[in-house]
Design a protein around this motif. Structure first.
Motif, PDB file in Angstrom:
ATOM      1  N   MET A 150      73.308 -11.700  91.593  1.00 28.54           N
ATOM      2  CA  MET A 150      73.406 -11.873  93.058  1.00 28.54           C
ATOM      3  C   MET A 150      73.144 -10.559  93.819  1.00 28.54           C
ATOM      4  SD  MET A 150      73.995 -15.033  93.598  1.00 28.54           S
ATOM      5  CE  MET A 150      74.559 -15.094  95.287  1.00 28.54           C
ATOM      6  N   VAL A 151      72.942  -9.437  93.075  1.00 25.90           N
ATOM      7  CA  VAL A 151      72.769  -8.144  93.743  1.00 25.90           C
ATOM      8  C   VAL A 151      71.584  -8.184  94.706  1.00 25.90           C
ATOM      9  CG1 VAL A 151      72.315  -5.685  93.371  1.00 25.90           C
ATOM     10  CG2 VAL A 151      73.786  -6.930  91.788  1.00 25.90           C
ATOM     11  N   GLY A 152      70.521  -8.904  94.325  1.00 22.35           N
ATOM     12  CA  GLY A 152      69.304  -8.960  95.126  1.00 22.35           C
ATOM     13  C   GLY A 152      69.481  -9.644  96.465  1.00 22.35           C
ATOM     14  N   ILE A 153      70.615 -10.306  96.679  1.00 24.84           N
ATOM     15  CA  ILE A 153      70.840 -11.037  97.935  1.00 24.84           C
ATOM     16  C   ILE A 153      70.832 -10.095  99.135  1.00 24.84           C
ATOM     17  CG2 ILE A 153      73.387 -10.952  97.899  1.00 24.84           C
ATOM     18  CD1 ILE A 153      71.690 -14.149  98.736  1.00 24.84           C
ATOM     19  N   TYR A 154      71.313  -8.857  98.939  1.00 27.17           N
ATOM     20  CA  TYR A 154      71.447  -7.917 100.055  1.00 27.17           C
ATOM     21  C   TYR A 154      70.113  -7.559 100.691  1.00 27.17           C
ATOM     22  CZ  TYR A 154      76.230  -7.278  98.378  1.00 27.17           C
ATOM     23  OH  TYR A 154      77.528  -7.490  97.993  1.00 27.17           O
ATOM     24  N   GLN A 155      69.061  -7.515  99.893  1.00 26.61           N
ATOM     25  CA  GLN A 155      67.770  -7.058 100.417  1.00 26.61           C
ATOM     26  C   GLN A 155      67.195  -7.991 101.483  1.00 26.61           C
ATOM     27  OE1 GLN A 155      66.012  -7.157  96.509  1.00 26.61           O
ATOM     28  NE2 GLN A 155      64.490  -8.681  97.125  1.00 26.61           N
ATOM     29  N   HIS A 156      67.703  -9.215 101.541  1.00 24.86           N
ATOM     30  CA  HIS A 156      67.190 -10.184 102.516  1.00 24.86           C
ATOM     31  C   HIS A 156      67.883 -10.081 103.878  1.00 24.86           C
ATOM     32  CE1 HIS A 156      64.987 -12.028  99.267  1.00 24.86           C
ATOM     33  NE2 HIS A 156      66.107 -12.171  98.579  1.00 24.86           N
ATOM     34  N   PHE A 157      68.899  -9.232 103.962  1.00 28.92           N
ATOM     35  CA  PHE A 157      69.703  -9.181 105.180  1.00 28.92           C
ATOM     36  C   PHE A 157      69.843  -7.764 105.714  1.00 28.92           C
ATOM     37  CE2 PHE A 157      70.990 -13.024 102.930  1.00 28.92           C
ATOM     38  CZ  PHE A 157      70.795 -13.958 103.933  1.00 28.92           C
ATOM     39  N   ARG A 158      70.321  -7.664 106.959  1.00 27.12           N
ATOM     40  CA  ARG A 158      70.513  -6.358 107.589  1.00 27.12           C
ATOM     41  C   ARG A 158      71.782  -5.699 107.051  1.00 27.12           C
ATOM     42  NH1 ARG A 158      69.065  -9.566 112.827  1.00 27.12           N
ATOM     43  NH2 ARG A 158      66.917  -8.926 113.199  1.00 27.12           N
ATOM     44  N   LYS A 159      71.789  -4.389 107.093  1.00 30.19           N
ATOM     45  CA  LYS A 159      72.909  -3.624 106.530  1.00 30.19           C
ATOM     46  C   LYS A 159      74.254  -4.014 107.150  1.00 30.19           C
ATOM     47  CE  LYS A 159      71.803   0.343 104.882  1.00 30.19           C
ATOM     48  NZ  LYS A 159      71.383   1.772 104.742  1.00 30.19           N
ATOM     49  N   GLU A 160      74.241  -4.278 108.475  1.00 28.33           N
ATOM     50  CA  GLU A 160      75.508  -4.609 109.144  1.00 28.33           C
ATOM     51  C   GLU A 160      76.045  -5.977 108.720  1.00 28.33           C
ATOM     52  OE1 GLU A 160      72.195  -5.314 112.290  1.00 28.33           O
ATOM     53  OE2 GLU A 160      72.625  -3.865 110.702  1.00 28.33           O
ATOM     54  N   GLU A 161      75.258  -6.726 107.960  1.00 28.73           N
ATOM     55  CA  GLU A 161      75.705  -8.041 107.494  1.00 28.73           C
ATOM     56  C   GLU A 161      76.279  -7.998 106.070  1.00 28.73           C
ATOM     57  OE1 GLU A 161      72.708 -10.901 110.076  1.00 28.73           O
ATOM     58  OE2 GLU A 161      71.912 -10.004 108.245  1.00 28.73           O
ATOM     59  N   TYR A 162      76.212  -6.850 105.438  1.00 31.72           N
ATOM     60  CA  TYR A 162      76.661  -6.727 104.037  1.00 31.72           C
ATOM     61  C   TYR A 162      78.145  -7.061 103.863  1.00 31.72           C
ATOM     62  CZ  TYR A 162      72.234  -4.355 102.814  1.00 31.72           C
ATOM     63  OH  TYR A 162      70.923  -4.053 102.599  1.00 31.72           O
ATOM     64  N   ALA A 163      78.984  -6.628 104.825  1.00 27.20           N
ATOM     65  CA  ALA A 163      80.433  -6.883 104.705  1.00 27.20           C
ATOM     66  C   ALA A 163      80.709  -8.387 104.698  1.00 27.20           C
ATOM     67  CB  ALA A 163      81.196  -6.212 105.837  1.00 27.20           C
ATOM     68  N   PHE A 164      79.975  -9.131 105.535  1.00 20.84           N
ATOM     69  CA  PHE A 164      80.170 -10.586 105.576  1.00 20.84           C
ATOM     70  C   PHE A 164      79.663 -11.227 104.279  1.00 20.84           C
ATOM     71  CE2 PHE A 164      78.733 -14.917 106.625  1.00 20.84           C
ATOM     72  CZ  PHE A 164      79.970 -15.466 106.952  1.00 20.84           C
ATOM     73  N   ILE A 165      78.545 -10.731 103.755  1.00 24.39           N
ATOM     74  CA  ILE A 165      78.030 -11.237 102.470  1.00 24.39           C
ATOM     75  C   ILE A 165      79.097 -11.054 101.390  1.00 24.39           C
ATOM     76  CG2 ILE A 165      76.304 -10.856 100.639  1.00 24.39           C
ATOM     77  CD1 ILE A 165      74.358  -9.987 102.910  1.00 24.39           C
ATOM     78  N   ASP A 166      79.750  -9.885 101.393  1.00 21.07           N
ATOM     79  CA  ASP A 166      80.815  -9.615 100.408  1.00 21.07           C
ATOM     80  C   ASP A 166      81.960 -10.626 100.526  1.00 21.07           C
ATOM     81  OD1 ASP A 166      79.438  -7.451  99.397  1.00 21.07           O
ATOM     82  OD2 ASP A 166      80.523  -5.969 100.603  1.00 21.07           O
ATOM     83  N   GLN A 167      82.316 -10.982 101.777  1.00 16.53           N
ATOM     84  CA  GLN A 167      83.390 -11.977 101.990  1.00 16.53           C
ATOM     85  C   GLN A 167      83.024 -13.315 101.341  1.00 16.53           C
ATOM     86  OE1 GLN A 167      84.653 -12.669 106.072  1.00 16.53           O
ATOM     87  NE2 GLN A 167      84.356 -10.513 106.559  1.00 16.53           N
ATOM     88  N   ILE A 168      81.789 -13.748 101.576  1.00 19.81           N
ATOM     89  CA  ILE A 168      81.345 -15.040 101.037  1.00 19.81           C
ATOM     90  C   ILE A 168      81.251 -14.977  99.517  1.00 19.81           C
ATOM     91  CG2 ILE A 168      79.476 -16.758 101.035  1.00 19.81           C
ATOM     92  CD1 ILE A 168      81.106 -16.698 103.635  1.00 19.81           C
ATOM     93  N   LEU A 169      80.768 -13.848  98.994  1.00 18.44           N
ATOM     94  CA  LEU A 169      80.704 -13.681  97.523  1.00 18.44           C
ATOM     95  C   LEU A 169      82.097 -13.764  96.902  1.00 18.44           C
ATOM     96  CD1 LEU A 169      78.030 -10.851  97.124  1.00 18.44           C
ATOM     97  CD2 LEU A 169      77.873 -13.165  96.181  1.00 18.44           C
ATOM     98  N   ASP A 170      83.089 -13.139  97.583  1.00 25.90           N
ATOM     99  CA  ASP A 170      84.478 -13.187  97.081  1.00 25.90           C
ATOM    100  C   ASP A 170      84.979 -14.633  97.014  1.00 25.90           C
ATOM    101  OD1 ASP A 170      84.660 -10.482  96.769  1.00 25.90           O
ATOM    102  OD2 ASP A 170      85.753 -10.108  98.641  1.00 25.90           O
ATOM    103  N   LEU A 171      84.705 -15.409  98.077  1.00 24.57           N
ATOM    104  CA  LEU A 171      85.131 -16.813  98.092  1.00 24.57           C
ATOM    105  C   LEU A 171      84.415 -17.613  97.000  1.00 24.57           C
ATOM    106  CD1 LEU A 171      85.237 -17.587 101.936  1.00 24.57           C
ATOM    107  CD2 LEU A 171      87.184 -17.311 100.405  1.00 24.57           C
ATOM    108  N   ALA A 172      83.128 -17.341  96.834  1.00 18.99           N
ATOM    109  CA  ALA A 172      82.352 -18.051  95.810  1.00 18.99           C
ATOM    110  C   ALA A 172      82.901 -17.760  94.408  1.00 18.99           C
ATOM    111  CB  ALA A 172      80.877 -17.657  95.894  1.00 18.99           C
ATOM    112  N   ILE A 173      83.293 -16.515  94.190  1.00 11.84           N
ATOM    113  CA  ILE A 173      83.865 -16.137  92.876  1.00 11.84           C
ATOM    114  C   ILE A 173      85.191 -16.861  92.657  1.00 11.84           C
ATOM    115  CG2 ILE A 173      84.899 -14.211  91.592  1.00 11.84           C
ATOM    116  CD1 ILE A 173      82.654 -12.439  92.962  1.00 11.84           C
ATOM    117  N   GLN A 174      86.006 -16.979  93.735  1.00 12.20           N
ATOM    118  CA  GLN A 174      87.274 -17.712  93.625  1.00 12.20           C
ATOM    119  C   GLN A 174      87.033 -19.182  93.277  1.00 12.20           C
ATOM    120  OE1 GLN A 174      89.944 -17.148  97.041  1.00 12.20           O
ATOM    121  NE2 GLN A 174      89.079 -15.106  97.330  1.00 12.20           N
TER     122      GLN A 174
END
Length: 258
Positions: A1-25
């Motif tokens: 899933m590391v490659g997901i970040y390249q599709h989005f703006r840097k300021e959106e990374y924190a929100f991506i991390d939130q969703i990744l955390d929920l997905a892992i749960q």
């Protein structure tokens, strides 16, 4: 899933991390997880992140079919989501119609003054003199016990069924414009027929949002599907970016929210 970040703006990374955390749960515990109310851009990100997993899905609901802000339920692929899973309450605002006028801004300002994050509220609906709003079910008791006035006017909140939500649909008026670049100040000045300097000043004064977040950098690069809003001018959607004209300007289709 590391490659997901390249599709989005840097300021959106924190929100991506939130969703990744929920997905892992969800993956680890095999049980659904619910987000707060998300704007359309956040929903797109959530859909993209969850789409990278074979074993789970995501559904969105904001209290009615036409809402802009919706909660996301991330769940194992065997699960069938129901309306109750989204934990949304709807309140109708009862107020002395003859003596006052409510506005979206007044209602939102009052709700925020209760010390609750914006993400706990969904859409604020309006039809004539009628006003309603959606809220996270867990906050409903607190809201009803604390909210007694909007401005100087006494109000009463009446919880109503989600099926009784006012029907408010967005309509966009499309137009084609050209701009020398995709810089925010350039797109804004061409869309609103303002001087580049005026657009730049508005941006630097914090009066412009891109995808529901204030952007104060005039150099900010706009992308297709971005939603721009300038205080006092309404919303603009970048529907489609085309090629360049003979004069080397970028052609684009935009929409104005009616």
């Amino acid at each position: 899933m590391v490659g997901i970040y390249q599709h989005f703006r840097k300021e959106e990374y924190a929100f991506i991390d939130q969703i990744l955390d929920l997905a892992i749960q969800v993956e680890d515990e095999y049980t659904p997880r619910l987000t707060e109310f998300l704007d359309p851009r956040q929903r797109f990100i959530a859909e993209t992140v969850v789409g990278g997993y074979d074993t789970m899905k995501v559904s969105f609901f904001g209290g009615s079919e036409f809402t802009e802000r919706k909660r996301a339920l991330i769940y194992p692929d065997y699960y069938t989501p129901e309306e109750n899973d989204f934990k949304i309450s709807l309140f109708h605002i009862r107020y002395p119609v003859k003596f006052t006028t409510l506005t979206h801004q007044k209602i939102l300002g009052t709700l925020m003054s209760l010390g609750i994050r914006r993400e706990a509220f969904g859409d604020i609906l309006n039809q004539g003199e009628e006003w309603q709003f959606f809220v996270d079910q867990e906050m409903s008791h607190y809201v009803t016990s604390q909210l007694e006035k909007i401005g100087k006017v006494n109000v009463m909140l009446e919880e109503v069924a989600l099926r009784d939500a006012l029907i408010v649909q967005e309509e966009w008026e499309e137009q084609m414009i050209t701009s020398s670049s995709l810089r925010l100040d350039g797109v804004l000045s061409n869309a609103l027929h303002l001087s580049r300097q005026k657009a730049k000043q508005m941006i630097q004064a914090g009066l412009v949002k891109v995808n529901w977040k204030v952007v104060e950098n005039p150099d900010f690069e706009c992308e297709e599907a971005d939603i721009l809003s300038a205080r006092g001018y309404g919303r603009i959607k970048l529907i489609q970016i085309h090629g360049r004209t003979k004069k080397d300007k970028i052609r684009m289709d935009i929409g104005f929210l009616k």
